[in-house]
Every structure is written in C-alpha cells, then in structure tokens.
Design a protein around this motif. Sequence first.
Motif, PDB file in Angstrom:
ATOM      1  N   SER A 186       6.786  15.781  -4.656  1.00  0.00           N
ATOM      2  CA  SER A 186       7.539  16.114  -6.928  1.00  0.00           C
ATOM      3  C   SER A 186       6.120  14.722  -7.289  1.00  0.00           C
ATOM      4  O   SER A 186       5.105  14.315  -6.537  1.00  0.00           O
ATOM      5  N   HIS A 187       6.782  13.466  -8.029  1.00  0.00           N
ATOM      6  CA  HIS A 187       6.123  12.799  -8.987  1.00  0.00           C
ATOM      7  C   HIS A 187       5.705  12.238  -7.263  1.00  0.00           C
ATOM      8  O   HIS A 187       4.526  11.038  -8.348  1.00  0.00           O
ATOM      9  N   GLY A 188       6.278  11.464  -6.821  1.00  0.00           N
ATOM     10  CA  GLY A 188       5.567  10.445  -6.246  1.00  0.00           C
ATOM     11  C   GLY A 188       5.242  11.093  -5.236  1.00  0.00           C
ATOM     12  O   GLY A 188       5.193  10.660  -3.712  1.00  0.00           O
ATOM     13  N   LEU A 189       4.047  12.179  -4.881  1.00  0.00           N
ATOM     14  CA  LEU A 189       3.381  12.814  -3.985  1.00  0.00           C
ATOM     15  C   LEU A 189       2.798  12.093  -3.031  1.00  0.00           C
ATOM     16  O   LEU A 189       2.989  12.305  -2.072  1.00  0.00           O
ATOM     17  N   LEU A 190       1.448  10.913  -3.856  1.00  0.00           N
ATOM     18  CA  LEU A 190       1.057  10.223  -2.968  1.00  0.00           C
ATOM     19  C   LEU A 190       1.552   9.617  -1.678  1.00  0.00           C
ATOM     20  O   LEU A 190       1.117   9.657  -0.683  1.00  0.00           O
TER      21      LEU A 190
END
Length: 254
Positions: free
Chosen positions: A221-225
């Motif tokens: 999601s938007h927190g991929l890293l």
Amino acid sequence: MANYVELDGMRTWYDEQGAGEPLVLLHPGGVGVDSRAFGPNLKALASHFHVFLPERRGHGHTPDADGPYTYELMAEDTIHFLEQVVGGPVRLLGVSDGAVVALLVAHKRPDLVQRLICAAGPFHRSGWVASAIEPGLETPEFLIISYGEVSPDGKEHFRVVEKKLDQMHALGPTLTKDDLGSIRCRTLVMVSDDDEVPLEHAVDFYRAVPDGELAVVPGTSHGLLVEKPDLCNKILVDFMTLDPIATFAPIRRA
C-alpha cells in the motif's frame, strides 16, 4: 549524527549516516511522520551512500514556522539544504509528500539532482485518491504520540500543523505533463499496486518524464517501503548505483 542548521531563517533538523556519494532522503508528510519513516531502509542505503535526512518544517524535530505551508516553500527549504549542508548535486529520494518536494527541486534546480526517485507521490494534486487528503480526517492517536515524542513545539501543537497540511494538500502540487518534460535527470517513479496515488496517475507520471522508469511493488500500500523493505531496498539501491541496461526489445526507449 544529528544536527540543526539555519536555512534562510528556518531552523532545520537533520541526521546523516554512512559514507560515499550524497543521497538525500525526503520523508513522507503528515502529523507524526518524519525521518523515522526510513527506519527499515536506512541501513541498506547508508551502506552505499552518505545519507542525509532533513526534516521539513513542522515535522519531526524541526519546529513549525509562521505562515502557511506549500510544496514550493518546502522545495525552497530543501534547495537551501542541498546548497548549504550537502554543498552540491545529489541523488534524491522522496516518499509521498517528500516525493512531491523532491520533484519540485528537480524541476526548479536540475543542477542539484543527479538521480531522482519519487515513491508514492503525485505530480498534480488530482493524483491523490480523494480520501487520502480529505480535510478534517481524525489523526490516529499513535501519530499524535509520535509527533509529541520529538516535536519542539509540544504535542498539542499538532492541530496547527494538521490544518496547515490540509491546506497545502488542497492547493498543490500543480505540475503539468509539460513541466515533467523538463526533468533532465534519470527518474524512477515508484508506487504500490494499492496506493494513495492511482496506478493510472503513476503511469502518466512515468511516461511524461523523458528519462523515466517505473516500479510497481506488488502486494503493498502507501507504506510500501516499510511493508516490503527488502524488495524496495533492492530497487532503490540498484537504481541509485547501476547504469541503465541495454534492453532486448525496447518500445518506448527505442
């Protein structure tokens, strides 16, 4: 090694780790979000580069300042940081709001950016999923706690920063595809397959940058890293350290 530096009157906190060519990391935005967001990535990156982690106004250890926030203002802060602290051109990685700031720096000062990674960030405000920047959303308690842990303005100041960020997201960014056509450096557009930046916008972004590459990280999601750090770190390091390969059947790059 953590430091403060005065950047055109803005007292800015930054950390630095590692050795080698300079790499500047621009963290995501939001109340309680700062350079700590790079925790799962920092060791891998600092093993190859001299990594700088400046925290933008109102984020992390950097205090708030009078007046509204804009992406352009934060880009100017970053330009001052590159000139005054780093002292020359860098590799630049930005995530979410940090990706927008990084893109604006590359657009305004191409002489300061050697390679650019924009992860999970749009080039135009229409590239956010509406629910991601809807004003008035309640900030989760864990982010308020995170803000209070390091902010020199105190925990209760989060509401002031929250309002400024809502206003910033309502007004920008406003870059066009023509603007992206002026980006001179090799650029990686990186996004998850379930992001706050829709895939369609990321593809438009990638196609509009002359020397662009695209990475879609599956199952994130938007927190991929943070969600798939090993895979993301591999992509980041390869892009920052290796030259492009000669492909067998190019179409866009033919």
